[in-house]
Write an enzyme that holds these catalytic residues in place. Structure first.
Site: not given
Length: 115
Positions: A36, A27, A39, A41
């Protein structure tokens, strides 16, 4: 995709580890909502509400995103959002649009002719 993990890391230390994993996977820093390669989270951390520089838990935009809520509802349907007091199932039923978001279950697999 959503997953549930157990950790002894504190939330900010977990964030640092996640950033390291993202970096290792290629990334690159970019602008908000840019495409991207990966990712990751932190959506929730138990029932904690955390608002510090660089880390907000629960994730502030998860309630707007079917692509987050639908998979999360598959693994944690009864999880209660600590700020909103609603279950993930309730939030998933309220979110739109669902375009391009599919539940990963046998019925879906039948629809795409998966063996």
């Amino acid at each position: 995709m959503a997953c549930q993990v157990s950790t002894e890391l504190k939330p900010y230390d977990l964030l640092l580890l996640i950033k390291q994993i993202e970096d290792n996977l290629g990334r690159k820093p970019s602008f908000r909502n840019a495409a991207r390669i990966i990712d990751i989270d932190i959506l929730f951390y138990d029932d904690a509400i955390i608002k510090i520089d660089g880390l907000v838990i629960p994730h502030p935009r998860l309630v707007e995103r079917a692509f987050v809520l639908i998979p999360l509802a598959e693994i944690a349907p009864n999880l209660i959002h600590p700020e909103l007091g609603k279950s993930i199932t309730e939030l998933a039923n309220d979110v739109t649009p669902w375009d391009g978001v599919y539940s990963f279950n046998k019925e879906v697999l039948k629809c795409i002719n998966y063996p």
